[in-house]
Design an enzyme around this catalytic site. Structure first.
Site, PDB file in Angstrom:
ATOM      1  N   PRO A  51     -32.342 -13.433 -52.203  1.00 22.85           N
ATOM      2  CA  PRO A  51     -33.685 -13.416 -51.849  1.00 22.85           C
ATOM      3  C   PRO A  51     -33.695 -13.132 -50.284  1.00 22.85           C
ATOM      4  O   PRO A  51     -33.010 -13.857 -49.453  1.00 22.85           O
ATOM      5  CB  PRO A  51     -34.220 -14.600 -52.172  1.00 22.85           C
ATOM      6  CG  PRO A  51     -32.885 -15.688 -52.317  1.00 22.85           C
ATOM      7  CD  PRO A  51     -31.935 -14.629 -52.230  1.00 22.85           C
ATOM      8  N   CYS A 107     -33.218 -21.403 -46.082  1.00 22.81           N
ATOM      9  CA  CYS A 107     -33.803 -20.796 -44.902  1.00 22.81           C
ATOM     10  C   CYS A 107     -33.755 -21.353 -43.572  1.00 22.81           C
ATOM     11  O   CYS A 107     -34.074 -22.560 -43.508  1.00 22.81           O
ATOM     12  CB  CYS A 107     -35.114 -20.484 -45.172  1.00 22.81           C
ATOM     13  SG  CYS A 107     -36.159 -19.616 -43.947  1.00 22.81           S
ATOM     14  N   LYS A 115     -30.449 -22.314 -54.017  1.00 19.50           N
ATOM     15  CA  LYS A 115     -29.644 -21.716 -52.826  1.00 19.50           C
ATOM     16  C   LYS A 115     -29.740 -22.504 -51.523  1.00 19.50           C
ATOM     17  O   LYS A 115     -30.792 -23.155 -51.061  1.00 19.50           O
ATOM     18  CB  LYS A 115     -30.076 -20.223 -52.703  1.00 19.50           C
ATOM     19  CG  LYS A 115     -29.337 -19.491 -51.656  1.00 19.50           C
ATOM     20  CD  LYS A 115     -29.935 -18.122 -51.609  1.00 19.50           C
ATOM     21  CE  LYS A 115     -28.919 -17.260 -50.535  1.00 19.50           C
ATOM     22  NZ  LYS A 115     -28.960 -17.419 -49.089  1.00 19.50           N
ATOM     23  N   GLY A 137     -22.541 -14.799 -47.985  1.00 16.65           N
ATOM     24  CA  GLY A 137     -22.296 -14.665 -46.431  1.00 16.65           C
ATOM     25  C   GLY A 137     -20.914 -13.841 -46.019  1.00 16.65           C
ATOM     26  O   GLY A 137     -19.906 -14.065 -46.754  1.00 16.65           O
TER      27      GLY A 137
END
Length: 329
Positions: free
Chosen positions: A18, A102, A141, A205
């Site tokens: 996302p 985030c 996440k 990542g």
């Protein structure tokens, strides 16, 4: 076979991460057509959903051809997140995902996203309430920790599993790193080595090539990978990784005709979903990536990102096709 609930995703699924202002329906469409096994929406504010904010509600748009798909929400109030989860379930996604990763200030510094990594007990309590409030699989996440001194990801993964999540995706950086420095996947090995953990673990990542995907798959024992920035303007990365994992051979890079065709398809989806004005405006961020590596491309990129009509963008793409007909990627 990797499963999230009853959802079967194959032996080593590749997930589309996302990404705010990126992973909207037009972008997801071209990623799906190029091999993404499971995709997530842009993250959606729980407060925005509860207040019926137009931007938040629009992000609930999902389509049958995208399935399986997860809708991701974020927030810092347990009651609001529970209410938002119920709204999400009505949109009928396959999965509800919670954003605990985030790192941007406007999210993390308000205790949402990666900010909740400073309060693991609240993170677990919030997750438990969300799991109880919906009948679809819940995934998470997150990041390794807030900073290098607060990494508790092995404990976090197990505790979240124990309150009912059915998979976890881990961006192998701390919040303090933002998107800088190298992602440290060694922590994912520790998560996978925990004998009490049985849910799928997806690594995220720095996966930007088939070779790196193969190396990290072998080295870190994850169940699948989530790909973000490397897919922007290059949705072919999903099928390229799949082919390399299956055969040990690299697919040829997409040629100019294919890049133009997919960029045009992306533009078409964008205009169809957002309307001509916004669709053209928000497509501008993608052109550089679709045509990365082409020499002396600045003037054509400038024309594409200033074009105000669909027809003008298509004219520029035609020019690019003619001028760079012999270019090899």
């Amino acid at each position: 076979m990797v499963k999230i609930g009853n959802l079967e995703l194959g032996d080593f699924p590749l997930l589309l991460a996302p990404m705010e202002d990126v992973s909207d329906p037009p972008f997801r469409a071209v990623c799906k057509q190029n091999g993404a096994d499971l995709m997530y929406t842009e993250f959606i504010s729980s407060e925005g959903l509860i207040r019926d904010a137009a931007k938040s509600v629009a992000k609930l748009d999902i389509f049958d051809y995208e399935k399986p798909i997860g809708i991701q929400i974020f927030g810092n109030e347990i009651d609001s997140m529970r209410e938002a989860a119920a709204i999400v379930e009505e949109a009928q996604p396959d999965i509800l995902d919670i954003n605990y990763g985030c790192p941007v200030n406007k999210v993390a510094c308000k205790g949402a996203g990666a900010g909740i990594l400073l309060d693991i007990d609240k993170m677990v309590s919030m997750t438990a309430e969300i799991v109880k409030s919906v009948n679809i699989p819940v995934t998470v996440k997150t990041r390794l920790g807030w900073d290098q001194n607060t990494i508790r990801i092995v404990e976090v993964a197990e505790r979240l599993q124990d309150v009912g999540i059915q998979a976890i995706s881990i961006h192998a950086r701390t919040r303090a790193q933002m998107y800088k420095g190298e992602a440290d996947w060694s922590y994912l090995n520790l998560v996978k080595d925990n004998p009490r953990l049985h849910i799928p673990v997806f690594g995220n990542g720095d996966i930007d090539s088939p070779e790196k995907a193969q190396e990290y798959k072998n080295k870190y024992n994850v169940d699948g990978m989530m790909i973000g920035r490397a897919s922007i303007g290059y949705p072919w990365i999903f099928n390229e990784i799949k082919h390399f994992l299956a055969t040990g051979e690299k697919l040829a890079a997409p040629g100019l005709d294919e890049r133009i065709a997919v960029a045009k398809k992306h533009l078409d989806f964008s205009v169809e979903w957002k309307g001509p004005k916004l669709g053209i405006l928000e497509m501008r961020r993608h052109y550089t990536n679709y045509f990365r590596g082409m020499p002396n491309f600045k003037q054509y990129r400038a024309e594409m990102v200033t074009a105000e009509t669909y027809e003008h963008v298509c004219e520029v793409l035609e020019k690019v096709s003619d001028v760079y007909a012999d270019h090899i990627f």
